[in-house]
Design a protein around this motif. Structure first.
Motif, PDB file in Angstrom:
ATOM      1  N   LEU A 264       0.830  -1.205   0.000  1.00  0.00           N
ATOM      2  CA  LEU A 264       0.000   0.000   0.000  1.00  0.00           C
ATOM      3  C   LEU A 264       0.869   1.261   0.000  1.00  0.00           C
ATOM      4  O   LEU A 264       1.871   1.345   0.705  1.00  0.00           O
ATOM      5  N   ASP A 265       0.464   2.260  -0.786  1.00  0.00           N
ATOM      6  CA  ASP A 265       1.256   3.480  -0.947  1.00  0.00           C
ATOM      7  C   ASP A 265       0.882   4.598   0.019  1.00  0.00           C
ATOM      8  O   ASP A 265       1.691   5.496   0.258  1.00  0.00           O
ATOM      9  N   CYS A 266      -0.342   4.587   0.538  1.00  0.00           N
ATOM     10  CA  CYS A 266      -0.786   5.699   1.395  1.00  0.00           C
ATOM     11  C   CYS A 266      -1.952   5.239   2.250  1.00  0.00           C
ATOM     12  O   CYS A 266      -2.765   4.415   1.823  1.00  0.00           O
ATOM     13  N   VAL A 267      -2.021   5.789   3.450  1.00  0.00           N
ATOM     14  CA  VAL A 267      -3.118   5.542   4.380  1.00  0.00           C
ATOM     15  C   VAL A 267      -3.876   6.841   4.593  1.00  0.00           C
ATOM     16  O   VAL A 267      -3.278   7.893   4.838  1.00  0.00           O
ATOM     17  N   GLU A 268      -5.200   6.770   4.493  1.00  0.00           N
ATOM     18  CA  GLU A 268      -6.065   7.898   4.831  1.00  0.00           C
ATOM     19  C   GLU A 268      -6.590   7.700   6.258  1.00  0.00           C
ATOM     20  O   GLU A 268      -7.066   6.627   6.594  1.00  0.00           O
ATOM     21  N   HIS A 269      -6.476   8.707   7.067  1.00  0.00           N
ATOM     22  CA  HIS A 269      -6.965   8.760   8.451  1.00  0.00           C
ATOM     23  C   HIS A 269      -5.989   8.109   9.445  1.00  0.00           C
ATOM     24  O   HIS A 269      -5.379   8.792  10.230  1.00  0.00           O
ATOM     25  N   GLY A 270      -5.898   6.791   9.456  1.00  0.00           N
ATOM     26  CA  GLY A 270      -5.013   6.113  10.404  1.00  0.00           C
ATOM     27  C   GLY A 270      -5.392   6.414  11.843  1.00  0.00           C
ATOM     28  O   GLY A 270      -4.547   6.760  12.668  1.00  0.00           O
ATOM     29  N   TYR A 271      -6.663   6.242  12.185  1.00  0.00           N
ATOM     30  CA  TYR A 271      -7.168   6.638  13.495  1.00  0.00           C
ATOM     31  C   TYR A 271      -6.495   5.911  14.654  1.00  0.00           C
ATOM     32  O   TYR A 271      -6.393   6.444  15.752  1.00  0.00           O
ATOM     33  N   GLN A 272      -6.077   4.657  14.432  1.00  0.00           N
ATOM     34  CA  GLN A 272      -5.636   3.818  15.539  1.00  0.00           C
ATOM     35  C   GLN A 272      -4.244   3.225  15.298  1.00  0.00           C
ATOM     36  O   GLN A 272      -3.978   2.070  15.619  1.00  0.00           O
ATOM     37  N   LEU A 273      -3.333   4.016  14.768  1.00  0.00           N
ATOM     38  CA  LEU A 273      -1.969   3.543  14.543  1.00  0.00           C
ATOM     39  C   LEU A 273      -1.253   3.261  15.860  1.00  0.00           C
ATOM     40  O   LEU A 273      -1.519   3.908  16.872  1.00  0.00           O
ATOM     41  N   THR A 274      -0.337   2.332  15.802  1.00  0.00           N
ATOM     42  CA  THR A 274       0.564   2.077  16.920  1.00  0.00           C
ATOM     43  C   THR A 274       1.979   2.461  16.493  1.00  0.00           C
ATOM     44  O   THR A 274       2.275   2.556  15.293  1.00  0.00           O
ATOM     45  N   PRO A 275       2.882   2.673  17.438  1.00  0.00           N
ATOM     46  CA  PRO A 275       4.276   2.970  17.055  1.00  0.00           C
ATOM     47  C   PRO A 275       4.882   1.890  16.169  1.00  0.00           C
ATOM     48  O   PRO A 275       5.656   2.198  15.255  1.00  0.00           O
ATOM     49  N   GLU A 276       4.530   0.637  16.410  1.00  0.00           N
ATOM     50  CA  GLU A 276       5.095  -0.448  15.611  1.00  0.00           C
ATOM     51  C   GLU A 276       4.626  -0.382  14.167  1.00  0.00           C
ATOM     52  O   GLU A 276       5.431  -0.549  13.224  1.00  0.00           O
ATOM     53  N   VAL A 277       3.349  -0.134  13.961  1.00  0.00           N
ATOM     54  CA  VAL A 277       2.830  -0.061  12.589  1.00  0.00           C
ATOM     55  C   VAL A 277       3.305   1.227  11.913  1.00  0.00           C
ATOM     56  O   VAL A 277       3.600   1.234  10.703  1.00  0.00           O
ATOM     57  N   ALA A 278       3.412   2.295  12.672  1.00  0.00           N
ATOM     58  CA  ALA A 278       3.966   3.529  12.109  1.00  0.00           C
ATOM     59  C   ALA A 278       5.397   3.302  11.624  1.00  0.00           C
ATOM     60  O   ALA A 278       5.788   3.767  10.547  1.00  0.00           O
ATOM     61  N   ALA A 279       6.174   2.571  12.403  1.00  0.00           N
ATOM     62  CA  ALA A 279       7.552   2.256  11.990  1.00  0.00           C
ATOM     63  C   ALA A 279       7.557   1.420  10.720  1.00  0.00           C
ATOM     64  O   ALA A 279       8.412   1.608   9.836  1.00  0.00           O
TER      65      ALA A 279
END
Length: 432
Positions: A264-279
């Motif tokens: 996936l190239d881009c995420v819209e919103h990302g309301y519930q990201l975690t530091p691990e998934v952000a990394a």
């Protein structure tokens, strides 16, 4: 042009200066030039001049040098901005010009016939341009009216921003946004392949998929998974084979992690990201368009008659949404401006685009916010050779304001002059 160019923005016809004459030269002075390269260490150009020829920037530099370079050109128009700061036009990466949320106002839009919808969207495009947004990325529009609007803008029949569009977003049967004509219901890997190809056939520049629930779906939750891995993979693989990027409406970390792993190239919103998934997103180069406004816009919801269930869900998600954005920034994720609300919408003393940018700047600072609203989006769109900076060869998409945008994003509240493609489209104090 009927088909998208995957490496740059659509052509504009005719190339025009302030008077609409192809090839006319304009010299802009009385300004300081700043753009998103400041986030990468570039300094603003003070007492600057900009030479515009036709729809492109020809030269940028010290005022005296630019005036000297233009001295022998015929038919030169001089524009003195009286000490303003000039930046590239803003790019709003999450736009719906046919947005209809649950509620009374949304019902009225849903009831529009095709002619009414086209006129409504054209008016929104004009207002978007006048507020300084010279490029938009549409991420789900009704009835493929976005393609007609794009053609009309390119032909010069109506004023509006440059449009990059996904056409209709792809959702599973009953998935997020399924009730409107701005989505196409698909099921199974083959169904999503066909859905991607249908948007490409219509002229889509990118593809959008709905991979989780969201705020505006009454019979779902934000963290409801809505696509299986083979469906996501099919959409992403097909789009990439055609040279198009894919963005996804997504809230929960687990669903986002799966999609990022699939490319996936881009995420819209990302309301519930975690530091691990952000990394993980940062490592894979997956961008985030956070749309922070959608969880902090009660005034907007009240104005549209949005029902209480949606308001509770939206506003209740606000704290975690902001934490998710901060985690993405901390991890080094590329974050890009997108309002979700119509870009021009009057909101909290400004417009939705600027208010979103102010929220972002509270976390990333004004220089990075300017990047997130100009050069960053241009790079994601593969249009950085045409858009996003004040450099020779780029489209003359420029805006001016009296305060320094590198000192604070609220400077964009004072946009008072807008040029798109070498044509001045706004000089008054307030956009209509």
């Amino acid at each position: 042009m009927n088909n998208p160019n995957a490496t740059g923005p659509h052509a504009e016809h005719p190339p025009a200066g302030p008077g609409g004459q192809a090839g006319q030269a304009v010299v802009i002075t009385g300004c300081t030039v700043a753009d998103g390269r400041a986030a990468e260490g570039a300094s603003p150009v003070e007492d600057a001049g900009i030479l515009v020829q036709g729809d492109r920037i020809a030269r940028v530099g010290a005022r005296r040098e630019i005036l000297a370079a233009a001295a022998d050109l015929p038919d030169v128009t001089l524009v003195d901005l009286g000490g303003a700061y000039v930046t590239p036009g803003l790019v709003n990466m999450h736009t719906h010009l046919s947005l209809s949320l649950p509620g009374s106002a949304g019902d009225r839009i849903m009831d529009m016939n095709p002619y009414e919808l086209a006129l409504y969207m054209a008016d929104g495009a004009r207002r978007t341009l006048e507020c300084g947004v010279t490029t938009v990325r549409c991420v789900a529009e009704k009835d493929h009216a976005d393609f007609a609007l794009r053609r009309a803008i390119e032909a010069g029949r109506v004023p509006g921003p440059r449009i990059f569009t996904a056409g209709r977003a792809l959702a599973c049967t009953g998935g997020h946004g399924h009730a409107g004509s701005d989505t196409l219901e698909c099921d199974g890997a083959d169904g999503f392949r066909r859905g991607v190809r249908a948007q490409l056939k219509a002229g889509a520049d990118l593809i959008k998929v709905m991979i989780s629930g969201g705020i505006a779906g009454e019979h779902e939750a934000i963290d409801t998974p809505q696509l299986f891995a083979d469906e996501m993979a099919a959409a992403i693989e097909t789009a990439h084979a055609w040279g198009r990027k894919v963005t996804a409406h997504a809230g929960p970390a687990a669903v986002i992690a799966q999609a990022v792993e699939l490319g996936l190239d881009c995420v819209e919103h990302g309301y519930q990201l975690t530091p691990e998934v952000a990394a993980q997103m940062a490592a894979r180069g997956t961008a985030l368009v956070p749309t922070l406004l959608v969880t902090r816009c009660k005034e907007f919801f009240d104005e549209l008659g949005v029902p209480e269930w949606m308001q509770r869900r939206s506003l209740g998600a606000g704290p975690e949404h902001l934490e998710s954005f901060a985690a993405a920034v901390e991890a080094g994720v590329e974050v890009l401006l997108g309002s979700d609300m119509p870009p021009f919408w009057p909101f909290e003393g400004t417009n939705a685009t600027v208010r979103e940018l102010e929220h972002m700047a509270e976390v990333i600072g004004p220089a990075r916010a300017l990047y997130a609203a100009t050069l960053g989006p241009a790079r994601w769109l593969r249009a950085e050779n045409e858009l996003g900076t004040v450099e020779p060869g780029r489209y003359a998409d420029l805006i001016a304001m009296d305060e320094d945008p590198l000192a604070g994003a609220s400077a964009f509240r004072g946009v008072r002059w807008v040029m798109k493609g070498g044509r001045v489209v706004r000089t008054e104090e307030e956009a209509s």
